[in-house]
Write a protein that holds these residues in place. Structure first.
Motif, mmCIF file in Angstrom:
data_model
loop_
_atom_site.group_PDB
_atom_site.id
_atom_site.type_symbol
_atom_site.label_atom_id
_atom_site.label_comp_id
_atom_site.label_asym_id
_atom_site.label_seq_id
_atom_site.Cartn_x
_atom_site.Cartn_y
_atom_site.Cartn_z
ATOM 1 N N SER A 182 0.365 -1.372 -0.011
ATOM 2 C CA SER A 182 -0.202 0.118 0.197
ATOM 3 C C SER A 182 0.599 1.493 -0.427
ATOM 4 O O SER A 182 0.730 2.267 -0.265
ATOM 5 N N VAL A 199 2.613 1.617 -3.672
ATOM 6 C CA VAL A 199 1.217 2.511 -4.470
ATOM 7 C C VAL A 199 1.254 3.454 -4.497
ATOM 8 O O VAL A 199 1.306 4.595 -4.757
ATOM 9 N N LEU A 250 -4.297 -0.050 -12.147
ATOM 10 C CA LEU A 250 -2.725 0.376 -11.749
ATOM 11 C C LEU A 250 -2.710 0.955 -12.425
ATOM 12 O O LEU A 250 -1.932 1.664 -12.425
ATOM 13 N N LEU A 307 -6.993 1.278 -0.081
ATOM 14 C CA LEU A 307 -6.227 0.036 -0.417
ATOM 15 C C LEU A 307 -5.335 -1.160 0.860
ATOM 16 O O LEU A 307 -5.841 -1.854 0.564
#
Length: 189
Positions: A16, A19, A87, A141
């Protein structure tokens, strides 16, 4: 899947964070390459994928309410897979297209007073939708991943407890993504 909460927590939080860091850094970079296609195709893909995710989230809720747990699991795994596709497409779009500004009719990257006046108060509506979408997308997320983890290790009461919060927030992000796209797409250069 074998239960290992410590390892799962570490991997989920690390993933997480990575990202989130990548997405934050995207605002600082734009690749200047000439491609034989319109790079905003990625934004269209993102809107389509988010729409599919929203439909899948509703279908998964219906399945679980009907106690069709294996159907629910397949649908949710598909929604997670689509999220990965989203993504990758999101990163590609931002690296190749850069940022667009709502109301930037002449596509110069700057908002003049005339451009701001031309879009009027709808700009504030857009900014509220965008702001809540971005904030919740950044937050959701790890919750999605923890919720999925609880289901995959068979801890269904904990999964259900997390899903009560995760599901509506994920749905909001999935629905507002296409809304943001349709509002900003006229201002893509």
């Amino acid at each position: 899947m074998v239960k290992n909460d410590k390892k799962a927590r570490t991997l989920i939080l690390l993933f997480s964070f990575v990202v989130f860091a990548i997405i934050v850094l995207l605002g600082r970079f734009k690749l200047n390459v000439q491609l034989p296609f319109n790079v905003h195709i990625f934004a269209q893909i993102n809107a389509f994928v988010n729409s599919l995710i929203a439909v899948l989230l509703v279908a998964a809720l219906i399945a679980v309410k009907k106690q069709q747990y294996s159907t629910h699991k397949v649908i949710m795994l598909f929604a997670l897979a689509l999220s990965v596709i989203f993504l990758v497409s999101y990163i590609a779009h931002h690296l190749l297209a850069g940022e667009a500004r709502f109301g930037d009719a002449n596509h110069d990257g700057q908002l003049s007073n005339d451009e701001i006046a031309a879009v009027g108060s709808i700009r504030y509506v857009y900014l509220v939708i965008l702001g809540t979408h971005i904030t919740l997308a950044a937050i959701i997320l790890p919750f999605i991943l923890f919720t999925a983890y609880r289901a995959l290790i068979g801890e269904y009461p904990q999964h259900k407890k997390l899903a009560r919060y995760t599901w509506p927030l994920w749905l909001y992000v999935a629905v507002t993504g296409p809304v943001v796209y349709f509002m900003i797409s006229p201002y893509y250069s």
